[in-house]
Motif scaffolding. Sequence first.
Motif, mmCIF file in Angstrom:
data_model
loop_
_atom_site.group_PDB
_atom_site.id
_atom_site.type_symbol
_atom_site.label_atom_id
_atom_site.label_comp_id
_atom_site.label_asym_id
_atom_site.label_seq_id
_atom_site.Cartn_x
_atom_site.Cartn_y
_atom_site.Cartn_z
ATOM 1 N N TYR A 70 -7.485 5.276 -11.283
ATOM 2 C CA TYR A 70 -6.214 5.473 -11.536
ATOM 3 C C TYR A 70 -5.796 6.970 -12.103
ATOM 4 O O TYR A 70 -4.639 7.188 -12.311
ATOM 5 C CB TYR A 70 -5.810 4.315 -12.823
ATOM 6 C CG TYR A 70 -5.993 4.754 -14.137
ATOM 7 C CD1 TYR A 70 -4.920 5.232 -15.029
ATOM 8 C CD2 TYR A 70 -7.433 4.180 -14.761
ATOM 9 C CE1 TYR A 70 -5.521 5.476 -16.174
ATOM 10 C CE2 TYR A 70 -7.691 4.399 -16.114
ATOM 11 C CZ TYR A 70 -6.530 5.133 -16.798
ATOM 12 O OH TYR A 70 -6.774 5.553 -18.184
ATOM 13 N N ARG A 71 -6.804 7.618 -12.539
ATOM 14 C CA ARG A 71 -6.335 8.898 -13.102
ATOM 15 C C ARG A 71 -6.625 10.079 -12.053
ATOM 16 O O ARG A 71 -6.453 11.231 -12.204
ATOM 17 C CB ARG A 71 -7.559 9.162 -14.305
ATOM 18 C CG ARG A 71 -7.364 8.444 -15.704
ATOM 19 C CD ARG A 71 -8.487 8.543 -16.736
ATOM 20 N NE ARG A 71 -9.741 8.534 -16.178
ATOM 21 C CZ ARG A 71 -10.543 7.481 -16.623
ATOM 22 N NH1 ARG A 71 -10.075 6.568 -17.451
ATOM 23 N NH2 ARG A 71 -11.859 7.728 -16.329
ATOM 24 N N ALA A 72 -7.060 9.594 -10.948
ATOM 25 C CA ALA A 72 -7.257 10.577 -9.863
ATOM 26 C C ALA A 72 -5.921 11.266 -9.356
ATOM 27 O O ALA A 72 -4.837 10.640 -9.630
ATOM 28 C CB ALA A 72 -7.837 10.007 -8.699
ATOM 29 N N PRO A 73 -6.141 12.588 -8.780
ATOM 30 C CA PRO A 73 -4.850 13.346 -8.394
ATOM 31 C C PRO A 73 -4.459 12.803 -6.870
ATOM 32 O O PRO A 73 -5.263 11.953 -6.228
ATOM 33 C CB PRO A 73 -5.311 14.786 -8.429
ATOM 34 C CG PRO A 73 -6.752 14.641 -8.100
ATOM 35 C CD PRO A 73 -7.275 13.323 -8.812
ATOM 36 N N ARG A 74 -3.373 13.046 -6.605
ATOM 37 C CA ARG A 74 -2.923 12.817 -5.109
ATOM 38 C C ARG A 74 -2.885 11.100 -4.837
ATOM 39 O O ARG A 74 -3.271 10.873 -3.588
ATOM 40 C CB ARG A 74 -3.659 13.814 -4.289
ATOM 41 C CG ARG A 74 -3.366 15.096 -4.315
ATOM 42 C CD ARG A 74 -4.320 15.872 -3.315
ATOM 43 N NE ARG A 74 -4.296 17.484 -3.625
ATOM 44 C CZ ARG A 74 -4.993 18.034 -4.392
ATOM 45 N NH1 ARG A 74 -5.884 17.520 -5.039
ATOM 46 N NH2 ARG A 74 -4.774 19.524 -4.577
ATOM 47 N N LEU A 75 -2.787 10.512 -5.575
ATOM 48 C CA LEU A 75 -2.738 8.817 -5.370
ATOM 49 C C LEU A 75 -1.519 8.639 -4.320
ATOM 50 O O LEU A 75 -1.978 7.572 -3.355
ATOM 51 C CB LEU A 75 -2.585 8.157 -6.730
ATOM 52 C CG LEU A 75 -3.837 8.169 -7.768
ATOM 53 C CD1 LEU A 75 -3.316 7.774 -9.103
ATOM 54 C CD2 LEU A 75 -5.137 7.451 -7.373
ATOM 55 N N LEU A 76 -0.694 9.107 -4.449
ATOM 56 C CA LEU A 76 0.372 8.819 -3.402
ATOM 57 C C LEU A 76 -0.023 9.047 -2.059
ATOM 58 O O LEU A 76 0.019 8.324 -1.018
ATOM 59 C CB LEU A 76 1.741 9.412 -3.625
ATOM 60 C CG LEU A 76 3.107 9.089 -2.649
ATOM 61 C CD1 LEU A 76 3.247 7.689 -2.713
ATOM 62 C CD2 LEU A 76 4.179 9.878 -3.113
ATOM 63 N N VAL A 77 -0.623 10.218 -1.780
ATOM 64 C CA VAL A 77 -1.178 10.622 -0.437
ATOM 65 C C VAL A 77 -2.114 9.854 -0.020
ATOM 66 O O VAL A 77 -2.091 9.292 1.368
ATOM 67 C CB VAL A 77 -1.445 12.133 -0.442
ATOM 68 C CG1 VAL A 77 -1.996 12.747 0.848
ATOM 69 C CG2 VAL A 77 -0.287 13.147 -1.132
ATOM 70 N N ALA A 78 -3.000 9.669 -0.928
ATOM 71 C CA ALA A 78 -4.191 8.757 -0.399
ATOM 72 C C ALA A 78 -3.635 7.308 -0.259
ATOM 73 O O ALA A 78 -4.036 6.612 0.595
ATOM 74 C CB ALA A 78 -5.213 8.510 -1.520
ATOM 75 N N GLY A 79 -2.879 6.844 -0.996
ATOM 76 C CA GLY A 79 -2.122 5.400 -0.725
ATOM 77 C C GLY A 79 -1.552 5.263 0.453
ATOM 78 O O GLY A 79 -1.412 4.434 1.324
ATOM 79 N N VAL A 80 -0.594 6.377 1.110
ATOM 80 C CA VAL A 80 0.206 6.354 2.147
ATOM 81 C C VAL A 80 -0.880 6.596 3.347
ATOM 82 O O VAL A 80 -0.707 5.592 4.457
ATOM 83 C CB VAL A 80 1.057 7.685 2.207
ATOM 84 C CG1 VAL A 80 1.874 7.568 3.477
ATOM 85 C CG2 VAL A 80 2.478 7.175 1.155
ATOM 86 N N ALA A 81 -1.981 7.232 3.172
ATOM 87 C CA ALA A 81 -2.650 7.272 4.182
ATOM 88 C C ALA A 81 -3.381 6.131 4.359
ATOM 89 O O ALA A 81 -3.843 5.675 5.694
ATOM 90 C CB ALA A 81 -3.630 8.531 4.031
ATOM 91 N N VAL A 82 -4.022 5.372 3.449
ATOM 92 C CA VAL A 82 -4.311 4.091 3.613
ATOM 93 C C VAL A 82 -3.496 3.164 4.498
ATOM 94 O O VAL A 82 -4.143 2.153 5.091
ATOM 95 C CB VAL A 82 -5.182 3.597 2.199
ATOM 96 C CG1 VAL A 82 -5.921 2.201 2.564
ATOM 97 C CG2 VAL A 82 -6.295 4.587 1.902
ATOM 98 N N ALA A 83 -2.358 3.295 4.077
ATOM 99 C CA ALA A 83 -1.357 2.287 4.284
ATOM 100 C C ALA A 83 -0.944 2.490 5.915
ATOM 101 O O ALA A 83 -1.059 1.428 6.828
ATOM 102 C CB ALA A 83 0.132 2.428 3.744
ATOM 103 N N LEU A 84 -1.116 3.594 6.474
ATOM 104 C CA LEU A 84 -1.097 4.034 7.783
ATOM 105 C C LEU A 84 -2.232 3.246 8.609
ATOM 106 O O LEU A 84 -2.239 2.720 9.550
ATOM 107 C CB LEU A 84 -0.857 5.600 8.251
ATOM 108 C CG LEU A 84 0.340 5.997 7.628
ATOM 109 C CD1 LEU A 84 0.307 7.566 7.553
ATOM 110 C CD2 LEU A 84 1.408 5.186 8.186
#
Length: 260
Positions: A70-84
């Motif tokens: 939860y403290r990691a950077p670029r969480l949104l980018v990672a989340g969108v990539a995993v969603a795709l």
Amino acid sequence: RAPPVVSGRRPGTREVGRIAALLALSIALGVYYVVAESLPDLSLWWEVAFLSFLVIPAVFALVYLALPLYRAPRLLVAGVAVALLAAVLQLVDLDVLANFAKLAAVTLIAWWFLTYFETVAWVALVALIIPWVDAISVWRGPTKHIVTHQRELFTTFSFAFPVPGEENTAQLGLPDLMFFALFLGASARWGLRTKLTWAAMTLSFGATLALAVARDSGGLPALPLLALGFLMPNADLLWRRLRAERAWGSLKSERSTARE
């Protein structure tokens, strides 16, 4: 003095153990999801107990084990990539992998969203408001329409828990998973009772399932009990933090007025 150059930090024993547990649990859940239909068929309430006390806690233990992220950077980018990735896996009928990719995606996005919460008061306010919105949506709003008339769409935007010995599944909407991750991340960020919060929120899903079965209902809103699972174990700590934040806000206001 010039700081030493650090090429990287080796994970500690606790981190290695957490990663090993995450991998082992992922494999065990993967095996269960593959063989669930071949398992012995249980009576209705044994199925509810099996899901509530074994399957659901095991799934959300993945979120608990991944909590340091939860403290990691670029969480949104990672989340969108995993969603795709989840969308692609669902298109090629790899439903089990898509199921867990959806869980990972909404968890990462929830933790990114948490970075915009300045105080724990914001989280507590969300926990007080969102159950009412969820209840209205499930009973009279868009969620009811989707569940009743667009079942395939609901399946796409939900997480499945296979019932042993059957083709049926119990399902939670992705917003339920998102708020679970948000509340759990908040408990870690502001030093609340993280383990107890995880247990209470996990059991809240089982309680909602049991209530839905007892009422012979097609589905009930999960967020009301989930919010209670966050608020009740931390009520005293939340109250202290809210008072401290209010006192700090008053002090800052007084200092600002004095400077003027």
